[in-house]
Design a protein around this motif. Structure first.
Motif, mmCIF file in Angstrom:
data_model
loop_
_atom_site.group_PDB
_atom_site.id
_atom_site.type_symbol
_atom_site.label_atom_id
_atom_site.label_comp_id
_atom_site.label_asym_id
_atom_site.label_seq_id
_atom_site.Cartn_x
_atom_site.Cartn_y
_atom_site.Cartn_z
ATOM 1 N N LEU A 70 1.008 -1.363 0.199
ATOM 2 C CA LEU A 70 -0.141 0.011 -0.038
ATOM 3 C C LEU A 70 0.929 1.289 0.020
ATOM 4 N N GLU A 71 1.943 1.218 0.724
ATOM 5 C CA GLU A 71 2.851 2.320 0.830
ATOM 6 C C GLU A 71 3.447 2.612 -0.449
ATOM 7 N N PHE A 72 3.926 1.443 -1.123
ATOM 8 C CA PHE A 72 4.475 1.706 -2.674
ATOM 9 C C PHE A 72 3.579 2.297 -3.574
ATOM 10 N N PHE A 73 2.405 1.995 -3.624
ATOM 11 C CA PHE A 73 1.400 2.599 -4.411
ATOM 12 C C PHE A 73 0.869 3.992 -3.916
ATOM 13 N N GLU A 74 1.092 4.266 -2.769
ATOM 14 C CA GLU A 74 0.832 5.618 -2.427
ATOM 15 C C GLU A 74 1.890 6.605 -2.795
ATOM 16 N N SER A 75 3.341 5.832 -2.942
ATOM 17 C CA SER A 75 4.164 6.871 -3.552
ATOM 18 C C SER A 75 4.148 7.018 -4.814
ATOM 19 N N LYS A 76 3.094 6.223 -5.545
ATOM 20 C CA LYS A 76 2.941 6.343 -6.920
ATOM 21 C C LYS A 76 1.718 7.057 -7.091
ATOM 22 N N GLY A 77 1.234 7.891 -6.051
ATOM 23 C CA GLY A 77 0.143 8.586 -6.280
ATOM 24 C C GLY A 77 -1.229 8.201 -6.173
ATOM 25 N N HIS A 78 -1.264 6.735 -5.662
ATOM 26 C CA HIS A 78 -2.604 6.044 -5.379
ATOM 27 C C HIS A 78 -3.201 6.572 -4.044
ATOM 28 N N LEU A 79 -4.503 6.629 -3.970
ATOM 29 C CA LEU A 79 -5.288 6.771 -2.844
ATOM 30 C C LEU A 79 -5.190 5.464 -2.253
ATOM 31 N N ALA A 80 -4.897 4.897 -1.002
ATOM 32 C CA ALA A 80 -5.170 3.621 -0.379
ATOM 33 C C ALA A 80 -6.714 3.890 0.279
ATOM 34 N N MET A 81 -7.384 2.893 -0.009
ATOM 35 C CA MET A 81 -8.555 2.647 0.566
ATOM 36 C C MET A 81 -8.688 1.546 1.582
ATOM 37 N N LYS A 82 -9.669 1.322 2.519
ATOM 38 C CA LYS A 82 -9.746 0.338 3.292
ATOM 39 C C LYS A 82 -10.464 -0.872 2.715
ATOM 40 N N SER A 83 -10.069 -2.020 2.941
ATOM 41 C CA SER A 83 -10.859 -3.345 2.283
ATOM 42 C C SER A 83 -12.418 -2.836 2.797
ATOM 43 N N PHE A 84 -13.090 -3.109 1.373
ATOM 44 C CA PHE A 84 -14.770 -3.022 1.468
ATOM 45 C C PHE A 84 -15.287 -4.331 2.164
ATOM 46 N N SER A 85 -16.359 -4.305 2.564
ATOM 47 C CA SER A 85 -17.141 -5.223 3.109
ATOM 48 C C SER A 85 -17.100 -6.480 2.112
ATOM 49 N N LEU A 86 -17.118 -7.831 2.782
ATOM 50 C CA LEU A 86 -17.256 -8.815 2.034
ATOM 51 C C LEU A 86 -18.610 -9.282 1.252
ATOM 52 N N VAL A 87 -19.522 -8.346 2.040
ATOM 53 C CA VAL A 87 -20.919 -8.462 1.391
ATOM 54 C C VAL A 87 -20.958 -7.339 0.370
ATOM 55 N N PRO A 88 -21.233 -7.776 -0.910
ATOM 56 C CA PRO A 88 -21.360 -6.665 -2.014
ATOM 57 C C PRO A 88 -22.499 -5.762 -1.586
ATOM 58 N N HIS A 89 -22.064 -4.544 -2.114
ATOM 59 C CA HIS A 89 -23.207 -3.380 -1.887
ATOM 60 C C HIS A 89 -23.731 -2.870 -3.299
ATOM 61 N N ASN A 90 -24.985 -2.959 -3.347
ATOM 62 C CA ASN A 90 -25.776 -2.647 -4.774
ATOM 63 C C ASN A 90 -25.024 -3.470 -5.958
ATOM 64 N N ASP A 91 -24.979 -4.892 -5.708
ATOM 65 C CA ASP A 91 -24.407 -5.577 -6.825
ATOM 66 C C ASP A 91 -25.007 -6.843 -6.734
ATOM 67 N N ASN A 92 -26.141 -7.152 -7.386
ATOM 68 C CA ASN A 92 -26.765 -8.483 -7.412
ATOM 69 C C ASN A 92 -26.152 -9.598 -8.041
ATOM 70 N N SER A 93 -24.964 -9.373 -8.716
ATOM 71 C CA SER A 93 -24.430 -10.330 -9.635
ATOM 72 C C SER A 93 -23.343 -11.044 -8.647
ATOM 73 N N LEU A 94 -23.226 -10.990 -7.356
ATOM 74 C CA LEU A 94 -22.443 -11.467 -6.725
ATOM 75 C C LEU A 94 -22.905 -11.684 -5.027
ATOM 76 N N LEU A 95 -22.633 -13.069 -4.609
ATOM 77 C CA LEU A 95 -23.093 -13.340 -3.262
ATOM 78 C C LEU A 95 -21.906 -12.774 -2.351
ATOM 79 N N LEU A 96 -20.785 -13.027 -2.685
ATOM 80 C CA LEU A 96 -19.558 -12.316 -1.770
ATOM 81 C C LEU A 96 -18.502 -11.738 -2.776
ATOM 82 N N ILE A 97 -17.643 -10.674 -2.281
ATOM 83 C CA ILE A 97 -16.627 -10.037 -2.928
ATOM 84 C C ILE A 97 -15.668 -11.220 -3.273
#
Ligand code: SER
Length: 254
Positions: free
Chosen positions: A15-42
């Motif tokens: 995460l630190e390496f890609f932050e150093s390349k200008g990326h925003l480090a975001m937290k892991s999303f929930s294993l339960v998909p949000h607004n996505d009926n095509s998947l039971l789990l991420i």
């Protein structure tokens, strides 16, 4: 020089390496998909980010990096039989939503594996999609990979596509764990089902919009979706036999 990093250290270093390349480090999303009926789990790092890839939502930044908790059941029959399959795992990823493309994604993956982690270059084998000469040229001419370390694979291995929508060729990076992990068959090589050549990172070059009927339109602003299994990386870095032997699993088991 390769060192033995723990799972928690590897997550932070990525995460630190890609932050150093200008990326925003975001937290892991929930294993339960949000607004996505095509998947039971991420099941992949890119799954909770789909609205950013399709343009339905504006991403907080055009470069994002995550370590996403995943549950993958499509290959559940392999779990417990191979050294490299799990049902629950964490996937490291760097993503470009219409920002950088192949040159940067390839160069940064190599920099992270060889310069930051110190993996031996001659044990790494990039694969590319058969017709993707652009990726072949970047790997061989820009990064300097010898041609005998490059492998061209077919659509089933190296083209990421789900029905209609953004899709494209991918390039996977394999680590040669050595003949002691191999099946010993004369045909054994990158792409073999055995545990010698372990795929650690998948770089997806999302460059087409598919209509699901075999027609591919090149996207004006292509995307990058990469995924590296954290436990697979740890297995390679720690030189252990399988994913259940990495440090964090061992601390639970003992
Ligand atoms: N989506 C691709 C994968 O899951 C790369 O992140 O392998």
């Amino acid at each position: 020089m390769k060192k033995s990093y723990g799972v928690n250290e590897l997550r932070r270093m990525y995460l630190e390496f890609f932050e150093s390349k200008g990326h925003l480090a975001m937290k892991s999303f929930s294993l339960v998909p949000h607004n996505d009926n095509s998947l039971l789990l991420i099941n992949a790092g890119m799954a909770p980010l789909k609205p950013y890839f399709t343009g339905q939502e504006i991403p907080p930044r055009r470069r994002v990096t995550t370590c996403q908790k995943c549950i993958r059941t499509g290959d559940i029959e392999n779990v417990g039989k191979t050294a490299r399959h799990l049902t629950f795992f964490e996937m490291l990823g760097n993503f470009s939503f219409g920002d950088y493309f192949k040159h940067e994604a390839i160069a940064w993956s190599w920099e992270f594996l060889t310069k930051v982690l110190g993996l031996e270059e001659d044990r790494l084998y990039p694969s590319i999609y058969g017709e993707d000469d652009e990726a072949f040229d970047i790997w061989t001419k820009e990064v300097g990979i010898p041609e005998d370390h490059m492998v061209r694979l077919g659509k089933e291995d190296n083209f990421w596509e789900h029905g209609s929508g953004p899709c494209g060729p991918c390039s996977e990076i394999y680590f040669d764990r050595g003949p002691e992990y191999g099946c010993g068959k004369p045909t054994c090589g990158v792409g073999c089902d055995c545990d010698r050549y372990m795929e650690i990172w998948n770089l997806v070059f999302s460059q087409f919009d598919a209509d699901g009927k075999g027609h591919y339109e090149r996207l004006a602003r292509p995307n990058i979706d990469t995924g590296m299994g954290l436990e697979r990386l740890a297995c390679v870095m720690q030189g252990v036999g399988n994913l259940f032997e990495v440090d964090t699993d061992q601390s639970v088991l003992h």
